[in-house]
Design a protein around this motif. Structure first.
Motif, PDB file in Angstrom:
ATOM      1  N   SER A  70       2.464  -1.949 -17.199  1.00  0.00           N
ATOM      2  CA  SER A  70       1.681  -3.003 -16.773  1.00  0.00           C
ATOM      3  C   SER A  70       2.740  -4.342 -16.395  1.00  0.00           C
ATOM      4  O   SER A  70       2.214  -5.034 -15.702  1.00  0.00           O
ATOM      5  CB  SER A  70       1.064  -3.503 -18.005  1.00  0.00           C
ATOM      6  OG  SER A  70       1.539  -3.573 -19.329  1.00  0.00           O
ATOM      7  N   LYS A 106       0.689  -1.054  -0.023  1.00  0.00           N
ATOM      8  CA  LYS A 106      -0.209   0.119  -0.074  1.00  0.00           C
ATOM      9  C   LYS A 106       0.662   1.241   0.062  1.00  0.00           C
ATOM     10  O   LYS A 106       0.579   2.227  -0.805  1.00  0.00           O
ATOM     11  CB  LYS A 106      -0.875   0.005   1.208  1.00  0.00           C
ATOM     12  CG  LYS A 106      -1.937   1.160   1.166  1.00  0.00           C
ATOM     13  CD  LYS A 106      -2.859   0.948   2.400  1.00  0.00           C
ATOM     14  CE  LYS A 106      -3.972   1.958   2.277  1.00  0.00           C
ATOM     15  NZ  LYS A 106      -5.082   1.871   1.006  1.00  0.00           N
ATOM     16  N   LYS A 138      -5.663   2.318  -7.935  1.00  0.00           N
ATOM     17  CA  LYS A 138      -4.662   3.138  -8.618  1.00  0.00           C
ATOM     18  C   LYS A 138      -5.160   3.504 -10.095  1.00  0.00           C
ATOM     19  O   LYS A 138      -5.753   2.529 -10.839  1.00  0.00           O
ATOM     20  CB  LYS A 138      -3.224   2.474  -8.588  1.00  0.00           C
ATOM     21  CG  LYS A 138      -2.724   2.108  -7.444  1.00  0.00           C
ATOM     22  CD  LYS A 138      -2.812   3.167  -6.387  1.00  0.00           C
ATOM     23  CE  LYS A 138      -2.358   2.508  -4.992  1.00  0.00           C
ATOM     24  NZ  LYS A 138      -2.675   3.437  -3.592  1.00  0.00           N
ATOM     25  N   ILE A 167       5.220  -7.780  -9.286  1.00  0.00           N
ATOM     26  CA  ILE A 167       5.255  -7.186  -8.057  1.00  0.00           C
ATOM     27  C   ILE A 167       5.668  -8.248  -7.034  1.00  0.00           C
ATOM     28  O   ILE A 167       6.683  -8.148  -5.919  1.00  0.00           O
ATOM     29  CB  ILE A 167       3.885  -6.355  -7.274  1.00  0.00           C
ATOM     30  CG1 ILE A 167       3.936  -4.885  -8.323  1.00  0.00           C
ATOM     31  CG2 ILE A 167       3.954  -6.341  -6.066  1.00  0.00           C
ATOM     32  CD1 ILE A 167       2.548  -4.213  -7.899  1.00  0.00           C
ATOM     33  N   GLY A 193       1.980   3.605  -7.857  1.00  0.00           N
ATOM     34  CA  GLY A 193       0.918   2.959  -8.400  1.00  0.00           C
ATOM     35  C   GLY A 193       0.662   3.483  -9.865  1.00  0.00           C
ATOM     36  O   GLY A 193       0.404   2.554 -10.680  1.00  0.00           O
ATOM     37  N   SER A 194       0.910   4.859 -10.021  1.00  0.00           N
ATOM     38  CA  SER A 194       0.459   5.463 -11.425  1.00  0.00           C
ATOM     39  C   SER A 194       1.663   5.591 -12.377  1.00  0.00           C
ATOM     40  O   SER A 194       1.576   5.987 -13.347  1.00  0.00           O
ATOM     41  CB  SER A 194       0.063   6.809 -11.102  1.00  0.00           C
ATOM     42  OG  SER A 194       1.188   7.758 -10.549  1.00  0.00           O
ATOM     43  N   LEU A 220       2.827   1.480  -3.560  1.00  0.00           N
ATOM     44  CA  LEU A 220       1.776   1.848  -4.698  1.00  0.00           C
ATOM     45  C   LEU A 220       1.478   3.282  -4.411  1.00  0.00           C
ATOM     46  O   LEU A 220       0.927   3.755  -5.343  1.00  0.00           O
ATOM     47  CB  LEU A 220       0.737   0.823  -4.804  1.00  0.00           C
ATOM     48  CG  LEU A 220       1.483  -0.673  -5.184  1.00  0.00           C
ATOM     49  CD1 LEU A 220       0.256  -1.767  -5.401  1.00  0.00           C
ATOM     50  CD2 LEU A 220       2.103  -0.255  -6.702  1.00  0.00           C
ATOM     51  N   VAL A 248      -2.130  -7.811  -3.680  1.00  0.00           N
ATOM     52  CA  VAL A 248      -1.564  -6.922  -4.616  1.00  0.00           C
ATOM     53  C   VAL A 248      -2.785  -6.535  -5.516  1.00  0.00           C
ATOM     54  O   VAL A 248      -2.948  -5.233  -5.926  1.00  0.00           O
ATOM     55  CB  VAL A 248      -0.484  -7.581  -5.206  1.00  0.00           C
ATOM     56  CG1 VAL A 248       0.048  -6.972  -6.555  1.00  0.00           C
ATOM     57  CG2 VAL A 248       0.755  -7.684  -4.532  1.00  0.00           C
ATOM     58  N   ASP A 249      -3.565  -7.307  -6.273  1.00  0.00           N
ATOM     59  CA  ASP A 249      -4.541  -7.201  -6.873  1.00  0.00           C
ATOM     60  C   ASP A 249      -5.501  -6.175  -6.537  1.00  0.00           C
ATOM     61  O   ASP A 249      -5.922  -5.166  -7.297  1.00  0.00           O
ATOM     62  CB  ASP A 249      -5.268  -8.332  -7.554  1.00  0.00           C
ATOM     63  CG  ASP A 249      -4.191  -9.355  -8.175  1.00  0.00           C
ATOM     64  OD1 ASP A 249      -3.117  -9.006  -8.727  1.00  0.00           O
ATOM     65  OD2 ASP A 249      -4.749 -10.434  -8.378  1.00  0.00           O
ATOM     66  N   LYS A 282       3.730  -4.122 -12.967  1.00  0.00           N
ATOM     67  CA  LYS A 282       2.521  -4.332 -12.157  1.00  0.00           C
ATOM     68  C   LYS A 282       2.241  -5.888 -11.968  1.00  0.00           C
ATOM     69  O   LYS A 282       2.059  -6.504 -10.922  1.00  0.00           O
ATOM     70  CB  LYS A 282       1.350  -3.752 -12.588  1.00  0.00           C
ATOM     71  CG  LYS A 282       1.397  -2.335 -12.142  1.00  0.00           C
ATOM     72  CD  LYS A 282       0.161  -1.523 -12.838  1.00  0.00           C
ATOM     73  CE  LYS A 282      -0.044   0.022 -12.691  1.00  0.00           C
ATOM     74  NZ  LYS A 282      -1.046   0.593 -13.100  1.00  0.00           N
ATOM     75  N   GLU A 327      -5.091  -3.795  -4.059  1.00  0.00           N
ATOM     76  CA  GLU A 327      -4.318  -2.506  -4.053  1.00  0.00           C
ATOM     77  C   GLU A 327      -4.254  -1.681  -5.499  1.00  0.00           C
ATOM     78  O   GLU A 327      -4.330  -0.586  -5.740  1.00  0.00           O
ATOM     79  CB  GLU A 327      -2.970  -2.506  -3.396  1.00  0.00           C
ATOM     80  CG  GLU A 327      -2.401  -1.262  -2.974  1.00  0.00           C
ATOM     81  CD  GLU A 327      -3.370  -0.778  -1.927  1.00  0.00           C
ATOM     82  OE1 GLU A 327      -3.628   0.418  -2.004  1.00  0.00           O
ATOM     83  OE2 GLU A 327      -3.926  -1.540  -1.067  1.00  0.00           O
ATOM     84  N   LEU A 328      -3.895  -2.899  -6.615  1.00  0.00           N
ATOM     85  CA  LEU A 328      -3.685  -2.249  -7.833  1.00  0.00           C
ATOM     86  C   LEU A 328      -4.898  -1.509  -8.390  1.00  0.00           C
ATOM     87  O   LEU A 328      -5.043  -0.850  -9.267  1.00  0.00           O
ATOM     88  CB  LEU A 328      -3.132  -3.283  -8.929  1.00  0.00           C
ATOM     89  CG  LEU A 328      -1.790  -3.367  -8.761  1.00  0.00           C
ATOM     90  CD1 LEU A 328      -1.422  -4.562  -9.421  1.00  0.00           C
ATOM     91  CD2 LEU A 328      -1.062  -2.434  -9.154  1.00  0.00           C
TER      92      LEU A 328
END
Length: 360
Positions: free
Chosen positions: A288, A276, A360, A294, A283-284, A279, A353-354, A291, A356-357
């Protein structure tokens, strides 16, 4: 403890032994680090002697830090970046009797922790390392020199392991037989990394490369992140170096020196907080491809460190300081156990992870 430093070094930065108090600080094993207190005004500085056995090109470090500092002064002037101060002769370091010294500003009201005790600390540290990379997203990393060539090159570390294995005695190989077998079992991590090749969606970035908790300064009252320190390995690299090293050093309550492998477990709440925090800054910016790597970053860095410990044991313990003969083998066992725990918890960790993404 109170120490003395050669007066020529103090004078190079405008001090003298009468107006400076010196104390050794820090838990790092590489450089000698000292806290200088100006007795006339109470101002603090950090004086450090560079270990040129590890860093064979000190000026590469100095030039890298100064180049990044100049970029940040223009593009992020409020960001705290504790770059070395110049000598009275406007040099970034002072060379005295073959040794390189540098003086850094002391960041007030902060603390550098040796160990993590809360998930919030993991969040704050990860956020700070991510912030530095985000602020340097538009910086051309090719302007920087490698300060340790091949530092996080898993292919190189695997070749070094195989060379050490070919030269080790039968007795040593028998002693490490299980760990040698485990090293080859995890070779698909190297295969996956090599398949990325020069993928444009997996770019070089400016990475810190040593993201242990003690290299993030936190506010001593609130434990909110302030900045990062120990910039010697600030150089081009892949994002998996920084995030993976955080996973390696934040996720288990115990360090690589713990011999009781039953204690080597993943703190899922620390993982969630770390992801968290990282990212929230990166995150931005991550591509791809990045990501999708990770969780792989943790496997990559833990596997690499396990190989390095095992290689050093096979070589007769010539790199890492040891307190007893089998310590590097025990460290390798520790890191392979951590890697196994990461893989065992992979499904749950990837879900975090998914999730949290998605934000974003």
């Amino acid at each position: 403890m109170e120490l003395t430093i050669d007066e020529n070094i103090l004078e190079a930065y405008g001090f003298n032994k009468e107006n400076i108090n010196i104390q050794q600080i820090g838990s790092g094993l590489i450089n000698g680090t000292y806290l200088l207190t100006n007795l006339s005004n109470g101002e603090h500085f950090v004086l450090q002697q560079l270990n040129t056995s590890v860093f064979t090109n000190p000026w590469a470090i100095a030039n890298n830090i100064e180049t990044v500092a100049n970029f940040l002064k223009i593009n992020s002037p409020d960001y705290i970046f504790p770059a070395p101060l110049h000598t009275t002769n406007r040099e970034a370091m002072y060379l005295h009797e073959g040794k390189y010294w540098r003086l850094m500003p002391f960041v007030k009201s902060t603390v550098a922790l040796d160990t993590l005790s809360t998930a919030k600390q993991a969040f704050e540290a990860a956020k700070q390392f991510g912030k530095l990379s985000r602020l340097l997203d538009n910086f051309n990393s090719s302007k920087l020199e490698p300060t340790i060539v091949g530092f996080h090159d898993l292919e190189l570390r695997f070749e070094q392991f195989k060379t050490a294995l070919s030269q080790a005695s039968v007795t040593v190989k028998d002693q490490a037989a299980k760990e040698i077998e485990t090293a080859f079992e995890f070779e698909p991590i190297l295969t996956q990394y090599l398949q990325l090749g020069s993928n444009a969606d997996f770019p070089n970035r400016v990475m810190h490369h040593d993201t242990k908790i003690s290299n993030a300064l936190l506010d001593k009252e609130t434990f909110e992140g302030v900045c990062v320190i120990d910039l010697d390995t600030l150089m081009p690299g892949k994002f998996i170096s920084d995030l993976g090293d955080m996973m390696r050093t934040y996720l288990c309550e115990f360090s690589e020196n713990e011999r009781d492998l039953s204690k080597i477990n993943i703190r899922v709440d620390y993982f969630a907080a770390m992801i968290k925090g990282y990212l929230s800054e990166m995150g931005s910016i991550l591509t791809s491809t990045e990501k999708g790597l990770i969780l792989f970053s943790g496997k990559y860095m833990i596997y690499m460190q396990a190989l390095r410990f095992l290689t050093d044991f096979l070589n007769g313990n010539i790199y890492y300081p040891t307190a007893y003969a089998d310590q590097n083998l025990d460290r390798a066992k520790n890191q392979f156990k951590l890697l196994e725990e990461l893989v065992k918890n992979e499904e749950q960790l990837q879900q975090l992870v998914d999730a949290e993404l998605l934000d974003k």
